[in-house]
Motif scaffolding. Structure first.
Motif, mmCIF file in Angstrom:
data_model
loop_
_atom_site.group_PDB
_atom_site.id
_atom_site.type_symbol
_atom_site.label_atom_id
_atom_site.label_comp_id
_atom_site.label_asym_id
_atom_site.label_seq_id
_atom_site.Cartn_x
_atom_site.Cartn_y
_atom_site.Cartn_z
ATOM 1 N N ALA A 94 0.848 -1.199 0.000
ATOM 2 C CA ALA A 94 0.000 0.000 0.000
ATOM 3 C C ALA A 94 0.882 1.247 0.000
ATOM 4 N N GLN A 95 1.945 1.186 0.802
ATOM 5 C CA GLN A 95 2.867 2.315 0.874
ATOM 6 C C GLN A 95 3.588 2.508 -0.472
ATOM 7 N N VAL A 96 4.003 1.396 -1.068
ATOM 8 C CA VAL A 96 4.698 1.454 -2.362
ATOM 9 C C VAL A 96 3.762 2.032 -3.432
ATOM 10 N N ALA A 97 2.490 1.635 -3.400
ATOM 11 C CA ALA A 97 1.519 2.159 -4.372
ATOM 12 C C ALA A 97 1.406 3.679 -4.237
ATOM 13 N N THR A 98 1.415 4.160 -3.005
ATOM 14 C CA THR A 98 1.359 5.609 -2.772
ATOM 15 C C THR A 98 2.574 6.296 -3.382
ATOM 16 N N PHE A 99 3.763 5.732 -3.147
ATOM 17 C CA PHE A 99 4.984 6.316 -3.735
ATOM 18 C C PHE A 99 4.863 6.373 -5.266
ATOM 19 N N ILE A 100 4.402 5.265 -5.848
ATOM 20 C CA ILE A 100 4.330 5.175 -7.313
ATOM 21 C C ILE A 100 3.398 6.235 -7.879
ATOM 22 N N VAL A 101 2.210 6.336 -7.278
ATOM 23 C CA VAL A 101 1.227 7.290 -7.799
ATOM 24 C C VAL A 101 1.705 8.726 -7.568
ATOM 25 N N GLU A 102 2.309 8.992 -6.422
ATOM 26 C CA GLU A 102 2.818 10.352 -6.163
ATOM 27 C C GLU A 102 3.892 10.723 -7.177
ATOM 28 N N ALA A 103 4.768 9.774 -7.492
ATOM 29 C CA ALA A 103 5.828 10.058 -8.468
ATOM 30 C C ALA A 103 5.228 10.298 -9.851
ATOM 31 N N LEU A 104 4.335 9.404 -10.276
ATOM 32 C CA LEU A 104 3.793 9.493 -11.638
ATOM 33 C C LEU A 104 2.922 10.728 -11.851
ATOM 34 N N THR A 105 2.338 11.236 -10.767
ATOM 35 C CA THR A 105 1.459 12.400 -10.926
ATOM 36 C C THR A 105 2.164 13.707 -10.561
ATOM 37 N N ASN A 106 3.475 13.628 -10.332
ATOM 38 C CA ASN A 106 4.231 14.842 -10.008
ATOM 39 C C ASN A 106 5.497 14.968 -10.852
ATOM 40 N N VAL A 107 5.394 14.568 -12.113
ATOM 41 C CA VAL A 107 6.544 14.665 -13.021
ATOM 42 C C VAL A 107 7.012 16.125 -13.070
ATOM 43 N N ASN B 20 8.044 17.962 -10.598
ATOM 44 C CA ASN B 20 7.935 18.656 -9.306
ATOM 45 C C ASN B 20 9.035 18.155 -8.361
ATOM 46 N N GLU B 21 10.189 18.814 -8.437
ATOM 47 C CA GLU B 21 11.386 18.301 -7.761
ATOM 48 C C GLU B 21 11.221 18.150 -6.252
ATOM 49 N N SER B 22 10.558 19.086 -5.607
ATOM 50 C CA SER B 22 10.477 18.989 -4.143
ATOM 51 C C SER B 22 9.582 17.812 -3.744
ATOM 52 N N LYS B 23 8.512 17.635 -4.480
ATOM 53 C CA LYS B 23 7.629 16.494 -4.207
ATOM 54 C C LYS B 23 8.378 15.168 -4.441
ATOM 55 N N LEU B 24 9.118 15.123 -5.567
ATOM 56 C CA LEU B 24 9.831 13.883 -5.891
ATOM 57 C C LEU B 24 10.908 13.568 -4.856
ATOM 58 N N SER B 25 11.578 14.591 -4.340
ATOM 59 C CA SER B 25 12.623 14.278 -3.363
ATOM 60 C C SER B 25 12.014 13.821 -2.038
ATOM 61 N N ALA B 26 10.807 14.286 -1.745
ATOM 62 C CA ALA B 26 10.116 13.770 -0.549
ATOM 63 C C ALA B 26 9.765 12.285 -0.745
ATOM 64 N N VAL B 27 9.323 11.919 -1.952
ATOM 65 C CA VAL B 27 9.014 10.513 -2.228
ATOM 66 C C VAL B 27 10.293 9.678 -2.137
ATOM 67 N N ARG B 28 11.387 10.220 -2.687
ATOM 68 C CA ARG B 28 12.683 9.522 -2.633
ATOM 69 C C ARG B 28 13.078 9.215 -1.193
#
Ligand SMILES: *Cc1c(COP(=O)(O)O)cnc(C)c1O
Length: 426
Positions: free
Chosen positions: A384-397, A399-407
């Protein structure tokens, strides 16, 4: 005397002899440790498998079969190869298993070499609908030397169409029919292929390169009762060394053995065969059944979570270790999807979806799998957590600050499931 000819110099460790390669291996170990490996054809082998692969068995030439070699000094490696074959036979319930193919494609090539002549007709699943290069792609030996008839999936549900398989077989009378895939998440109905092959007198090859570990663990139906030959890799869901093998009925053993050696290969890689023996021992344990079951449960959970979060999954789910996301509804290409996931430390690969409007260098999909994460010990709640990471990454192409939070989240999750941290020097 050359420096490398003294005992002292030969027994220095890698770090001393070649700091450059040592540090590259460290870097790759870190990459594996602190990211989420979701390429469905990858996995993490145990220390025991690594130890066998890194053994002195790499020094030995052993052309031929156990007991019938073209070199002396083979009595020990004979035992190694016999042990590996016997364990494979027990695990898959087959009558023979040839351990020598260097990899999955070489295993398939051995079947072609054993039963076909150039120009003969073969049938396989279309590459752009989930099939494999070695099942008849025009850029591969299988497509260059043989006449290829490809079957596909239905437009309605993206499942292999049994009517297509049967009617193409009747029309083209192939000598070899191949079932098996690299990007097909659903249960393959092996019986359909047996019946189609029987109707036209074809040989039926089941290539379970992707599903082998699940088949071994009882989490995916086995083609063994139906197929004439079964080929597989040993490094995907099997979780062994990078290699291949051919299995089947005793009647075909001679032809396969001859095709592998001297037909296609020289000396077998005995260190890898030893590592396969270790892998089979691991796969014969009750633990491995739980592993295989968990891999599929995790893939189903991941698929359901992604759908819940608004993504489209090819065939609306999975019966195996893998799934293909169709990114068209969120206006992201496979190429961009793969790159943005990579940027947050999630490794998948761009993949065509059935009837893809994009060229294969771009693609509309990304293929993901759960074998490696499950090896680390992750379960349904982590999915479930991994799915959240995936969707956040794919919907924030972009957006560097968002992506680094996912990282950061990805790394935090990885650290909770240590892998090879004992191999890291810092
Ligand atoms: C991965 C794969 C292979 C080939 O394996 P290699 O070890 O890369 O040669 C063969 N068939 C199928 C269906 C595969 O997915």
């Amino acid at each position: 005397m050359a420096p490398s000819s003294t005992y002292e110099s030969r027994t220095r460790n890698l770090h001393t002899v070649d700091p450059e390669v040592f540090s590259l291996i460290q870097k790759e170990t870190e990459r594996q440790e602190y990211g989420l490996e979701m390429i469905p054809s990858e996995n993490f082998v145990s220390e025991a498998v690594l130890e066998a692969m890194g053994s002195v068995l790499t020094n030995k030439y052993a052309e031929g079969q156990p007991g019938k070699r073209y070199y002396g000094g083979c009595h020990v490696v004979d035992e190694v190869e016999n042990l590996a074959s016997a364990r494979a036979c027990e695990l898959f319930g087959v009558e023979f298993a040839n351990m020598q193919p260097h990899s999955g494609v070489q295993a398939n090539q051995a079947v072609f070499e054993a039963f076909l002549k150039p120009g003969d007709t073969i049938m396989g699943l279309r590459l752009d609908q989930g099939g494999h290069l070695s099942h008849g792609s025009p850029v591969n030996f299988s497509g260059k030397h043989y006449k290829v008839v490809a079957y596909g999936v239905r437009t309605t549900d993206c499942l292999i169409d049994p009517d297509d398989v049967r009617s193409l077989a009747r029309e083209h009378k192939p000598k070899l029919i191949i079932a098996g895939a690299s990007a097909y998440s659903r249960q393959i109905d092996w019986k359909v292929f047996r019946e189609a092959a029987d109707e036209v007198g074809a040989i039926f090859l089941a290539d379970i390169a992707h599903y082998a570990g699940l088949v071994a663990g009882g989490a995916y139906a086995s083609p063994v009762p139906y197929a004439d030959l079964v080929t597989t890799t040993t490094h995907k869901t099997m979780r062994g060394p990078r290699s291949g093998m051919v299995m089947g009925k005793l009647a075909h053993q001679k032809a396969i053995n001859k095709a592998v050696f001297p037909g296609l290969q020289g000396g077998p890689h005995m260190h890898t065969i030893a590592a396969k023996a270790v892998m089979f021992k691991e796969a014969l344990s009750p633990d491995f059944k739980l592993y295989a079951k968990q891999v599929v449960e995790n893939a189903r959970a991941l698929s359901a979570e992604l759908i819940k979060k608004g993504l489209k999954i090819v065939s609306d789910g999975t019966d195996s270790h893998l799934l293909v996301m169709d990114l068209r509804p969120i206006n992201v290409t496979g190429k961009v999807g793969e790159a943005v996931l990579d940027a947050v430390g999630i490794t998948g690969n761009k993949n065509t979806v059935p009837f893809d409007p994009q060229p294969p260098t771009i693609c509309s999909g990304v293929r993901l799998g759960t074998p490696a994460l499950t090896t680390r010990g992750m379960g349904v709640s982590e999915m479930a957590q991994v799915a959240t990471f995936i969707v956040e990454a794919l919907t924030n192409v972009g957006n560097e600050s968002k992506l680094s939070a996912v990282r950061a989240g990805v790394e935090e999750l990885s650290r909770r499931f240590p892998l090879y941290k004992h191999r890291l020097v810092k």
